[in-house]
Scaffold this active site. Structure first.
Site, PDB file in Angstrom:
ATOM      1  CG  LEU A  26      28.442  77.913  12.500  1.00  0.00           C
ATOM      2  CD1 LEU A  26      27.215  78.725  12.288  1.00  0.00           C
ATOM      3  CD2 LEU A  26      28.970  78.117  13.842  1.00  0.00           C
ATOM      4  N   GLY A  27      28.621  73.423  11.499  1.00  0.00           N
ATOM      5  CA  GLY A  27      28.339  71.946  11.093  1.00  0.00           C
ATOM      6  C   GLY A  27      27.398  71.750   9.730  1.00  0.00           C
ATOM      7  N   GLY A  30      20.583  70.013   6.901  1.00  0.00           N
ATOM      8  CA  GLY A  30      19.862  68.623   6.386  1.00  0.00           C
ATOM      9  C   GLY A  30      20.272  68.602   4.932  1.00  0.00           C
ATOM     10  CG  ASN A  31      19.361  70.689   1.959  1.00  0.00           C
ATOM     11  OD1 ASN A  31      19.729  71.473   2.690  1.00  0.00           O
ATOM     12  ND2 ASN A  31      18.493  70.982   0.958  1.00  0.00           N
ATOM     13  N   GLY A  32      23.104  70.428   3.355  1.00  0.00           N
ATOM     14  CA  GLY A  32      24.242  71.615   3.165  1.00  0.00           C
ATOM     15  C   GLY A  32      25.161  71.830   4.328  1.00  0.00           C
ATOM     16  CG  LEU A  33      29.875  72.918   5.507  1.00  0.00           C
ATOM     17  CD1 LEU A  33      29.902  71.856   6.255  1.00  0.00           C
ATOM     18  CD2 LEU A  33      30.944  73.176   4.583  1.00  0.00           C
ATOM     19  CB  VAL A  34      25.747  75.224   8.539  1.00  0.00           C
ATOM     20  CG1 VAL A  34      25.366  76.912   9.250  1.00  0.00           C
ATOM     21  CG2 VAL A  34      24.446  74.747   8.044  1.00  0.00           C
ATOM     22  CE  LYS A  49      21.188  73.754   4.821  1.00  0.00           C
ATOM     23  NZ  LYS A  49      19.605  73.173   5.237  1.00  0.00           N
ATOM     24  CG  ASP A 152      16.074  66.694  10.372  1.00  0.00           C
ATOM     25  OD1 ASP A 152      16.252  65.620  11.320  1.00  0.00           O
ATOM     26  OD2 ASP A 152      17.267  67.296   9.920  1.00  0.00           O
TER      27      ASP A 152
END
Length: 721
Positions: A26-27, A30-34, A49, A152
């Site tokens: 998905l993308g 802020g501090n990880g891959l989803v 995440k 954010d």
């Protein structure tokens, strides 16, 4: 499916075991891959995440995010279901266990899309923008009441379900706790908010800001929804400030003096009238929307509307309902921030021994007093007005003990005699799933009667009252029909719909395979693929054995050409003999040209029919060849057989009877025919037309394959005699 799952696991390092399937990226948060995935236990698509824990700083941020999202519970905030360790293992409530892991997985609610993808299609209608802005402010009111800053906010972190137009705030990877009763000056991180959504105060003082930075970002997002483009899109911080000063007035003199000390080039004596006001940047919007936006996008954070005040603005009156805009019942305080420090450095354990300030040297009027507490009951922190803000001097907030709820904050749940750690299921066949409490009629005991995940706080209440907002009523004709169609589906519980997501995935894969087979079946000649394949074959290096075979083949062709020359000389001698025999037959058939056939006793045949039969046999013979080399070697064998047979007059006559007036190439020798049938005026002068025809049809002019020797018609003439 298994191969695809394993490839994603190997590429991105997702290690969740076999519980989750159909992983799709998905993308990045802020501090990880989803990723999105389908939970096999409950047949529900979720968003996962992954947070990698590489150093103490990453552990601190992960701890902060997990602590915040586990306590926040609001309809306009993305819900979190579970926190998992590597291989999908369940994490314990021990805070220190997080430091022993290399990664954690946050399983949360899956949303259809985000606002950034929606705005890529163009600006929204003002009614849609107002609805989304109301939900954003509603979520911010709850977040800020919990003493949390998102830090954010941007369209990519606002998630939307288009079927019911619900907006939810997500990605708390950069969020932090900020107790308003304590000064955080000098202890805040810099440059966290995306540059285009940073407030002027954040640009001037990156480590000194308040909750107002989230409101500035919300105002920029609202303007972006109305125009479809970023309001202030600066390439760097200086240009970002320049764009803001061109449109936002600077009212207070102290703000102008601060700007003058930082960027004197862009500062004027009078900055209350900007060059490009918001009316020019946002043409076509209503007067109420412009007034609403001008009160949010103020240069000074003190003049900016809070989330609660913005919800009370007349522009939001069609949606605003204070009783339906809840706040957090358990906000974070300064001790929650101290827990992060204690986790990262055990040498600060003496912070537990902080003592209260019983005697304060400041007067009561020097302190801002919270409205919910009497001035006599609020413990004043002398550090709030002090320039020294060392972590060791942080005063523990005594407000948590004012109402006598000391048992709420016991560090060990066992001290609470009224608390039972055993799960109390309503039904004997109840399944403990983290998602079913959102859709099923019975609860799965998620976040109820259980201690907090990280801060070891035990709530006195046995049940958490989940707040559910009524559906927002808005006359949007675009979504009416879809809401009616999905009303029946929402009535069913998720357990009754078990298997629906898996069946849908299997159906999509089957349709894709069927479409691929249809494309292969109906695919015609692809000229581009043919050219590409030809170029690829021509560029390949030929093996040595193939080159040797080609050389042998070329040498064989040369030998055949030499033999054909010899055969041609032999055929010329036979031709001369045939010419001599023709002289004896000039008087036999005076009018043979007018007849349709030539008679020779019992053996008579039609000339034309004979020629056609021979040509058909030749074509049929050529059609039996599968390649050029088969045809070539077949001719070579015929040539060798002709050369081995002795050339005698008797046998030559028999061969002529079989082959007639055709040579081996299937061509009819007309010049011999003209002489044999005695055409009138054939022996006329050389300039006659017939002589010219004969000259053009001589054997030297009739070209044939060099591999096949020429034949004469002497055998045919002998047969006629």
């Amino acid at each position: 499916m298994a191969e695809k799952f394993e490839s994603l696991m190997n590429i991105h390092g997702f290690d969740l075991g076999s519980r989750y399937m159909d992983l799709k990226p998905l993308g990045c948060g802020g501090n990880g891959l989803v990723f999105s995935a389908v939970d096999n236990d409950c047949d529900k698509r979720v968003a996962i995440k992954k947070i990698v824990l590489t150093d103490p700083q990453s552990v601190k941020h992960a701890l902060r995010e997990i602590k915040i999202i586990r306590r926040l519970d609001h309809d306009n905030i993305v819900k979190v279901f579970e926190i998992l360790g590597p291989s999908g293992s369940q994490l314990t409530d021990d805070v220190g266990s997080l430091t022993e892991l290399n990664s954690v997985y946050i399983v949360q609610e899956y949303m259809e899309t985000d606002l950034a993808n929606v705005l890529e299609q163009g600006p929204l209608l003002e009614e849609h923008a107002r609805l989304f802005m109301y939900q954003l402010l509603r979520g911010l009111k709850y977040i800020h009441s919990a003493n949390v800053l998102h830090r954010d906010l941007k369209p990519a972190n606002l998630f939307i379900n288009t079927e019911d137009l619900v907006l939810k705030i997500g990605d708390f990877g950069l969020a932090r706790i900020m107790d308003p009763h304590y000064s955080h000056k000098g202890h805040l991180s810099e440059g966290l908010v995306t540059k285009w959504y940073r407030s002027p105060r954040l640009l001037l003082s990156p480590n000194n800001y308040t909750k107002a930075i989230d409101m500035w970002a919300a105002g920029c997002i609202f303007a972006e929804m109305l125009t479809g483009k970023t309001l202030f899109a600066g390439a760097h911080e200086l240009e970002q400030m320049q764009l803001i000063l061109e449109s936002i007035p600077v009212v207070h003199e102290e703000d102008r003096q601060e700007l003058l000390s930082v960027i004197p080039v862009y500062i004027r004596n009078d900055m209350t009238e900007p060059h490009k006001p918001l009316t020019q940047l946002l043409p076509g919007i209503s007067r109420e929307a412009l007034d609403f936006l001008e009160q949010i996008l103020t240069f000074s954070p003190m003049d900016r509307l809070t989330a609660e005040e913005a919800l009370s603005h007349p522009y939001m009156s069609i949606y605003s309902f204070p009783m339906d805009e809840p706040i957090s019942s358990h906000p974070f305080h300064i001790e929650d921030e101290v827990d992060d420090i204690l986790l990262m450095d055990e040498t600060h354990s003496h912070i537990y021994n902080w003592e209260r300030y019983h005697d304060c040297q400041f007067s009561e009027h020097d302190w801002p007093v919270h409205n919910n507490f009497d001035i006599d009951e609020v413990q004043l922190d002398p550090r709030a007005l002090s320039d020294v803000t060392d972590e060791e001097e942080v005063q523990v907030d005594p407000r948590k003990y004012l109402d006598g709820d000391r048992e709420k904050y016991l560090e060990d749940p066992a001290f609470d005699t009224n608390y039972s750690t055993e799960p109390c299921w309503q039904y004997s066949d109840h399944h403990e799933n983290k998602y079913c409490d959102l859709e099923c009629s019975h609860t799965c005991n998620y976040k109820t009667r259980s201690s907090s995940y990280l801060d070891n706080l035990v709530w006195r209440e046995s049940e958490v009252n989940h707040y559910y907002e009524p559906k927002l009523i808005i006359d949007l004709s675009n979504w009416k029909e879809q809401s009616k169609e999905k009303s029946d589906k929402k009535g069913k519980s998720k357990c009754e719909r078990n298997g629906l997501v898996k069946a849908q995935i299997a159906l999509e894969e089957a349709s894709q395979q069927l479409a691929g087979k249809e494309r292969e079946k109906n695919q015609g000649f692809d000229f581009d693929s043919f050219i590409a394949g030809t170029i690829q074959l021509s560029s390949q290096h030929e093996p040595t054995d193939v080159v040797d075979k080609l050389n042998d083949l070329n040498s064989s062709v040369s030998q055949l050409e030499l033999k054909s020359l010899i055969s041609k000389s032999v055929s010329q001698e036979k031709q001369e003999k045939g010419m001599a025999n023709l002289a004896q037959l000039e008087a036999l058939y005076q009018s043979s040209w007018d007849s349709q056939f030539v008679s020779g006793g019992e053996d008579c045949f039609f000339i034309n029919q004979f020629c056609e039969v021979r040509k058909d046999e030749q074509v049929e013979k050529e059609n039996t060849y599968t390649s050029y080399l088969d045809k070539f070697f077949s001719r070579k064998e015929d040539t060798e057989m002709l050369e081995t047979e002795p050339v005698e007059d008797g046998k030559l006559g028999e061969r002529g009877h079989e082959e007639g007036f055709l040579n081996n190439s299937g061509e009819f020798l007309f010049n011999k025919q003209l002489e044999s049938i005695g055409i009138p005026q054939f022996h006329s002068p050389v300039g006659s037309p017939l002589k010219s025809i004969q000259a053009t049809l001589t054997p030297s002019a009739m070209k044939s394959s060099p591999q096949i020797p020429h034949q004469t018609y002497s055998s045919i003439l002998k047969h006629l005699n």
